[in-house]
Enzyme design. Sequence first.
Site, PDB file in Angstrom:
ATOM      1  N   GLU A  27     135.840 -20.745  14.474  1.00  0.00           N
ATOM      2  CA  GLU A  27     135.916 -21.098  15.892  1.00  0.00           C
ATOM      3  C   GLU A  27     135.347 -19.966  16.777  1.00  0.00           C
ATOM      4  O   GLU A  27     134.523 -20.222  17.635  1.00  0.00           O
ATOM      5  CB  GLU A  27     137.403 -21.368  16.210  1.00  0.00           C
ATOM      6  N   ASP A  46     140.945 -31.251  21.836  1.00  0.00           N
ATOM      7  CA  ASP A  46     141.849 -30.152  21.483  1.00  0.00           C
ATOM      8  C   ASP A  46     143.119 -30.359  22.328  1.00  0.00           C
ATOM      9  O   ASP A  46     143.285 -31.397  22.983  1.00  0.00           O
ATOM     10  CB  ASP A  46     141.199 -28.784  21.731  1.00  0.00           C
ATOM     11  N   HIS A  88     145.630 -24.560   8.726  1.00  0.00           N
ATOM     12  CA  HIS A  88     145.439 -23.909  10.025  1.00  0.00           C
ATOM     13  C   HIS A  88     144.027 -23.349  10.202  1.00  0.00           C
ATOM     14  O   HIS A  88     143.340 -23.709  11.152  1.00  0.00           O
ATOM     15  CB  HIS A  88     146.486 -22.814  10.259  1.00  0.00           C
ATOM     16  N   SER A 142     149.611 -16.506   5.785  1.00  0.00           N
ATOM     17  CA  SER A 142     148.752 -15.741   4.882  1.00  0.00           C
ATOM     18  C   SER A 142     149.526 -14.643   4.163  1.00  0.00           C
ATOM     19  O   SER A 142     149.040 -14.068   3.208  1.00  0.00           O
ATOM     20  CB  SER A 142     147.590 -15.127   5.677  1.00  0.00           C
ATOM     21  N   HIS A 170     140.883 -25.944  11.155  1.00  0.00           N
ATOM     22  CA  HIS A 170     140.071 -25.155  12.091  1.00  0.00           C
ATOM     23  C   HIS A 170     139.122 -24.296  11.256  1.00  0.00           C
ATOM     24  O   HIS A 170     139.519 -23.771  10.211  1.00  0.00           O
ATOM     25  CB  HIS A 170     140.951 -24.220  12.921  1.00  0.00           C
ATOM     26  N   HIS A 211     141.218 -34.696  17.487  1.00  0.00           N
ATOM     27  CA  HIS A 211     141.896 -33.388  17.413  1.00  0.00           C
ATOM     28  C   HIS A 211     142.617 -33.049  18.706  1.00  0.00           C
ATOM     29  O   HIS A 211     141.990 -32.747  19.729  1.00  0.00           O
ATOM     30  CB  HIS A 211     140.859 -32.307  17.078  1.00  0.00           C
ATOM     31  N   GLU A 262     150.660 -29.432  10.001  1.00  0.00           N
ATOM     32  CA  GLU A 262     149.876 -28.204   9.840  1.00  0.00           C
ATOM     33  C   GLU A 262     150.593 -27.179   8.959  1.00  0.00           C
ATOM     34  O   GLU A 262     151.783 -26.940   9.107  1.00  0.00           O
ATOM     35  CB  GLU A 262     149.610 -27.573  11.205  1.00  0.00           C
ATOM     36  N   HIS A 294     146.524 -31.022  20.091  1.00  0.00           N
ATOM     37  CA  HIS A 294     147.818 -30.384  19.764  1.00  0.00           C
ATOM     38  C   HIS A 294     148.802 -30.829  20.836  1.00  0.00           C
ATOM     39  O   HIS A 294     148.919 -30.189  21.886  1.00  0.00           O
ATOM     40  CB  HIS A 294     147.697 -28.854  19.803  1.00  0.00           C
TER      41      HIS A 294
HETATM   42  C1  BEZ Z   1     149.122 -15.780   9.389  1.00  0.00           C
HETATM   43  O1  BEZ Z   1     150.134 -16.146   8.839  1.00  0.00           O
HETATM   44  O2  BEZ Z   1     148.234 -15.162   8.832  1.00  0.00           O
HETATM   45  C2  BEZ Z   1     148.907 -16.108  10.846  1.00  0.00           C
HETATM   46  C3  BEZ Z   1     149.889 -16.784  11.559  1.00  0.00           C
HETATM   47  C4  BEZ Z   1     149.666 -17.099  12.894  1.00  0.00           C
HETATM   48  C5  BEZ Z   1     148.484 -16.737  13.510  1.00  0.00           C
HETATM   49  C6  BEZ Z   1     147.521 -16.057  12.779  1.00  0.00           C
HETATM   50  C7  BEZ Z   1     147.733 -15.733  11.449  1.00  0.00           C
HETATM   51 FE   FE2 Z   2     142.871 -26.998  17.538  1.00  0.00          FE
END
Ligand code: BEZ
Ligand code: FE2
Length: 401
Positions: free
Chosen positions: A208, A304, A178, A144, A205, A62, A140, A64
């Site tokens: 965390e 990480d 994500h 939301s 993830h 893992h 990735e 980035h």
């Molecule tokens: C989201 O799309 O919910 C989101 C994007 C970046 C960081 C945290 C949440």
């Molecule tokens: Fe990470």
Amino acid sequence: MKILTAPYIFTPLGFKENQAIVFDKKIIEIGTHQTLEKKYPNAIVTTLPKNSVIYPGFINTHVHLEFSSNKTTLNYGAFVPWLESIIANREVLANNSKAMQEGCKEMLHSGITTFGAVSSYGLDLDVCRTSPQRVVFFNECIGSNPEIIEVLFNDFLLRVDTCESAKSDMLIPAIAIHSPYALHPNIIKKCIALAKERNYPISAHFLESPAEKEWLTAHSGPFKKFFENFLGVSKPVTTIEQFLSHFKDTPTHFIHACEASYDELLILQEGSHSIGHCPRSNKLLGCKRLEIENIQIPWTLATDGKSSNWSLNIFDELRAALMLHPTDDIKELAYRLMGSITHQAADILGVSCGKIKPDMSADFAIVTLPKAPQNPADIALWTILHTNNATQVYIQGERYV
Ligand code: BEZ
Ligand code: FE2
């Protein structure tokens, strides 16, 4: 064909003394150097320096890479302020190919011959494609907010297709989800369906930070303000249970899990999942210690990204883990840590390396101890304490360090 001969070799069954390995791109046979030199008279023989140990090339599951240029920009100490600093600075940080190449080189010199790169934007694809290491490239997916997830998902699909067309035995396409809080359940379902259809490894993830746990379970805490300001929502898109239910039949590499309860760990165990453990990152972002002594499922040690670490050197991570975790038997912990970045990590990522065994890729990280070990059972501990970089590194039978 080549032969490497060394006083010690780390195999899945422990350290073997006075053995040699014959290999081309793959490992052909392990035996005494006398036997192998007789059987393969044309092989080029390298006798490694005294007190050397041949490990399989190390695997960092893992990282980035896109954030490799960060040194003093991001806000450490607590998770949500750090996430806000990532959002504010991602454009300046993420497009620096030179820093990414240096990150690959730093990993290579520490003996990492395979890594799992979580790619947020696809900006690291070329660096990964041209690096000598084998890369499991975790495209990735994030989003939301139902109003924009279509756009985000299409961008993700484009990145997956670009990666798929660059696929080779050294660049393996994969999918990263994500996190529970940043992905809409409908999108998670689509990601998992795609991964299943194409047989891609999956990573996510998971639990965390304390803030993530509080947001998902009590709809409160630092994430509440973050989501109200950022997306205008005051409730998470999922519960922990619902999130985990998507992965029921799909073994997934869950990263961190510092906040996972006994019952949640049991679900991970029943689903044949695994954990990526990043102790330095957890410490810097104000997260709890993962209690590895209570974890029954396979786990790997990983760095990480430099977004939450000061180096990608696996020996820095190994020493941090060795110092962090309480143990009755430090030699056993050292041995488990070395297993976590070799055969354990290979099984988790589904790659044919990480083991000194016939038919595996001839990837080696050679470590040279400063003095002869009094007791060969202690070699893992001496390796972690006394190594900053590998002495020699081979990938698919070619020497790179
Ligand atoms: C989201 O799309 O919910 C989101 C994007 C970046 C960081 C945290 C949440
Ligand atoms: Fe990470």
